[in-house]
Write an enzyme that holds these catalytic residues in place. Structure first.
Site, PDB file in Angstrom:
ATOM      1  CG  ASP A  65      -2.265   0.339   1.131  1.00  0.00           C
ATOM      2  OD1 ASP A  65      -2.748   0.260  -0.005  1.00  0.00           O
ATOM      3  OD2 ASP A  65      -2.909   0.683   2.130  1.00  0.00           O
ATOM      4  CE1 TYR A  67       6.193   3.819   4.014  1.00  0.00           C
ATOM      5  CE2 TYR A  67       6.981   5.109   2.157  1.00  0.00           C
ATOM      6  CZ  TYR A  67       7.186   4.125   3.106  1.00  0.00           C
ATOM      7  OH  TYR A  67       8.377   3.456   3.144  1.00  0.00           O
ATOM      8  CG  PHE A  78       9.596  -0.282   0.489  1.00  0.00           C
ATOM      9  CD1 PHE A  78       9.350  -0.664   1.798  1.00  0.00           C
ATOM     10  CD2 PHE A  78       9.321  -1.187  -0.519  1.00  0.00           C
ATOM     11  CE1 PHE A  78       8.841  -1.918   2.097  1.00  0.00           C
ATOM     12  CE2 PHE A  78       8.810  -2.449  -0.238  1.00  0.00           C
ATOM     13  CZ  PHE A  78       8.577  -2.816   1.080  1.00  0.00           C
ATOM     14  CG  HIS A 187       7.374  -6.395   4.864  1.00  0.00           C
ATOM     15  ND1 HIS A 187       7.640  -5.225   5.546  1.00  0.00           N
ATOM     16  CD2 HIS A 187       6.737  -6.028   3.725  1.00  0.00           C
ATOM     17  CE1 HIS A 187       7.180  -4.200   4.852  1.00  0.00           C
ATOM     18  NE2 HIS A 187       6.621  -4.661   3.745  1.00  0.00           N
TER      19      HIS A 187
END
Length: 223
Positions: A65, A67, A78, A187
């Site tokens: 998703d 931020y 990221f 992750h």
């Protein structure tokens, strides 16, 4: 809402843009941006594609998703703009790069420098409502990004896919591993890493990526 996307991607995804689900998705996104604060800014929704043309993709990193805090998302998974604090997951990414290949930790979290070298920073869902993680899930973005991954897998060869966490691993199930290199880890979020440091740190995925690219006659990424 208009899709403004780099020409090589436009050609590859033209059929996808004409499908009913994608037209419904655009209608939903247009409505959401008109009535709520959403991220990334509308002109950055397709930034990952615009920074990394189809014919230049060498590495794919799959996020989930965007931020959802103000000023953070700018269309690359990221990544955050220079003037935004580096998020915890990205701190762990930078720490592993430093340990793996010795690069100093960058002063900011803007990953456009990776994207411009051929690293496609692809979120599964390209938009989100402010402070509501997952608010644009299951509206069509996942189907679209699955099609993107499938196009890359089928029409290109010798890409490195970095699959971080179970969600990314599921997204990468249809990658043709006889043509591409797939590196899977946990992750990089503190939630995962604090439970299992060995699942993230010391995997040398960044040096392994560069070794593969060099082996196939390409240029390594300056991480």
């Amino acid at each position: 809402m208009q899709v403004t996307i780099e020409p090589s991607w436009k050609a590859v995804l033209e059929e996808e843009f004409e499908k009913p689900y994608f037209k419904d998705l655009l209608h939903f996104v247009k409505s959401e941006y008109a009535s709520n604060l959403c991220f990334p800014p509308e002109n950055q929704i397709f930034s990952a594609f615009n920074h990394t043309p189809f014919n230049e993709v060498k590495v794919v990193i799959i996020g989930q998703d965007p931020y959802h805090g103000p000023g953070q998302a700018h269309g690359l998974c990221f990544s955050v703009d220079e003037n935004v604090a580096v998020p915890p997951s990205l701190k762990n990414i930078f720490e592993e790069i430093k340990t793996d290949i010795g690069s100093p930790i960058p002063k900011n979290g803007n990953l456009e420098r990776w994207a411009d070298q051929g690293v496609l920073l692809l979120n599964a869902t390209l938009t989100v409502r402010t402070h509501q993680a997952g608010s644009h899930k299951n509206k069509g973005w996942e189907k679209f990004t699955d099609a993107v991954i499938e196009k890359l897998s089928n029409e290109k060869k010798e890409i490195v896919f970095l699959l971080w966490g179970n969600y990314a691993k599921k997204k990468g199930k249809k990658i043709d591993r006889s043509k591409h290199k797939v590196i899977e880890t946990i992750h990089p979020s503190p939630l995962s890493v604090n439970k299992n440091k060995e699942g993230w740190f010391g995997k040398k995925q960044f040096s392994k990526t560069n070794e593969y690219l060099i082996e196939k006659g390409g240029k390594p990424i300056e991480w």
